[in-house]
Design a protein around this motif. Structure first.
Motif, PDB file in Angstrom:
ATOM      1  N   THR A   1       6.936  -1.780  -4.554  1.00  0.00           N
ATOM      2  CA  THR A   1       5.813  -2.708  -4.476  1.00  0.00           C
ATOM      3  C   THR A   1       4.994  -2.605  -5.767  1.00  0.00           C
TER       4      THR A   1
ATOM      5  N   HIS B   1      -5.511  -3.753  -5.546  1.00  0.00           N
ATOM      6  CA  HIS B   1      -4.531  -4.430  -4.692  1.00  0.00           C
ATOM      7  C   HIS B   1      -3.952  -3.493  -3.639  1.00  0.00           C
TER       8      HIS B   1
ATOM      9  N   GLY C   1      -4.612  -2.749  -0.579  1.00  0.00           N
ATOM     10  CA  GLY C   1      -4.377  -3.324   0.741  1.00  0.00           C
ATOM     11  C   GLY C   1      -4.207  -2.253   1.806  1.00  0.00           C
ATOM     12  N   SER C   2      -3.083  -2.315   2.526  1.00  0.00           N
ATOM     13  CA  SER C   2      -2.834  -1.382   3.616  1.00  0.00           C
ATOM     14  C   SER C   2      -2.240  -0.053   3.151  1.00  0.00           C
ATOM     15  N   ALA C   3      -1.967   0.077   1.851  1.00  0.00           N
ATOM     16  CA  ALA C   3      -1.370   1.319   1.336  1.00  0.00           C
ATOM     17  C   ALA C   3      -2.461   2.362   1.090  1.00  0.00           C
ATOM     18  N   THR C   4      -3.245   2.641   2.127  1.00  0.00           N
ATOM     19  CA  THR C   4      -4.424   3.490   1.966  1.00  0.00           C
ATOM     20  C   THR C   4      -4.079   4.941   1.651  1.00  0.00           C
TER      21      THR C   4
ATOM     22  N   GLU D   1      -4.557   5.537  -1.994  1.00  0.00           N
ATOM     23  CA  GLU D   1      -5.827   5.172  -2.614  1.00  0.00           C
ATOM     24  C   GLU D   1      -6.541   6.355  -3.253  1.00  0.00           C
TER      25      GLU D   1
END
Length: 203
Positions: A155, A186, A188-191, A194
């Motif tokens: 990704t 960007h 998103g849901s890939a916390t 982070e």
């Protein structure tokens, strides 16, 4: 009376694929081979189908100084493509390819010879061009999508993290921050990524 041993795919690999790979600098045996090219580890493994009767050839690329996907120091002598940051299956397109064979040596040999031919015509170029692009890609190219990793899938957020790590290890700190900043924006849901991204974006 002893029954003859059943044919093994490793025998066909030894005859038809291993010599080609060793001529290019790969080392290994059985179903796994590796080489180091500049800062990159390149891995090739042959994966048999769980149902039998076919196999795929997996390709992996990993930066030699960065932790593998399990978080461990990479060891090219032991790791498989599953440990690599960048992975794809060998084919003459972006689709997966499985080589079918019958349970006999002649059929296995024919299938492995076909896979070796596809590697010679496509696989070595996938490695060469993907590594060149990974060395050259800029934060702007990541943002605009103007890069080509030859089907080695990931990704954009995961690629941003990988490149932030790599550029930091290469001493290219400004690029490292920019890759991380893009990925943070960007995420998103890939916390789960982070926290590390924010550290890299600030250093």
């Amino acid at each position: 009376m002893n029954n003859p041993s059943p044919p093994r795919l490793e025998s066909a690999i030894r005859l038809a694929l291993a010599p080609l790979l060793r001529a290019e600098g790969f080392v290994g045996s059985g179903r796994r081979f590796h080489q180091c090219v500049g800062p990159w580890i390149q891995i090739i493994t042959v994966q048999g189908s769980r149902y039998g009767g076919s196999f795929a050839v997996n390709l992996g690329i990993h930066f030699a100084s960065a932790p593998d996907l399990a978080g461990n120091p990479p060891d090219p002598k032991k790791m498989s493509e599953a440990h690599c940051e960048f992975r794809r299956r060998l084919s003459d397109s972006n689709a997966d390819r499985w080589w079918k064979h019958e349970p006999d040596h002649a059929s296995m040999l024919t299938a492995v010879e076909s896979a070796a031919s596809v590697y010679a015509h496509f696989g070595r170029r996938y490695f060469e061009l993907a590594c060149a692009d990974l060395n050259a890609i800029t934060p702007e190219a990541l943002s605009s999508g103007t890069y080509d990793l030859q089907g080695f899938g990931t990704t954009k957020v995961r690629l941003g993290l990988a490149l932030a790590r790599i550029r930091k290890l290469q001493g290219r700190s400004d690029e490292s921050r920019e890759f991380a900043q893009y990925a943070v924006q960007h995420v998103g849901s890939a916390t789960a990524l982070e926290s590390e991204l924010r550290v890299l974006a600030a250093t």
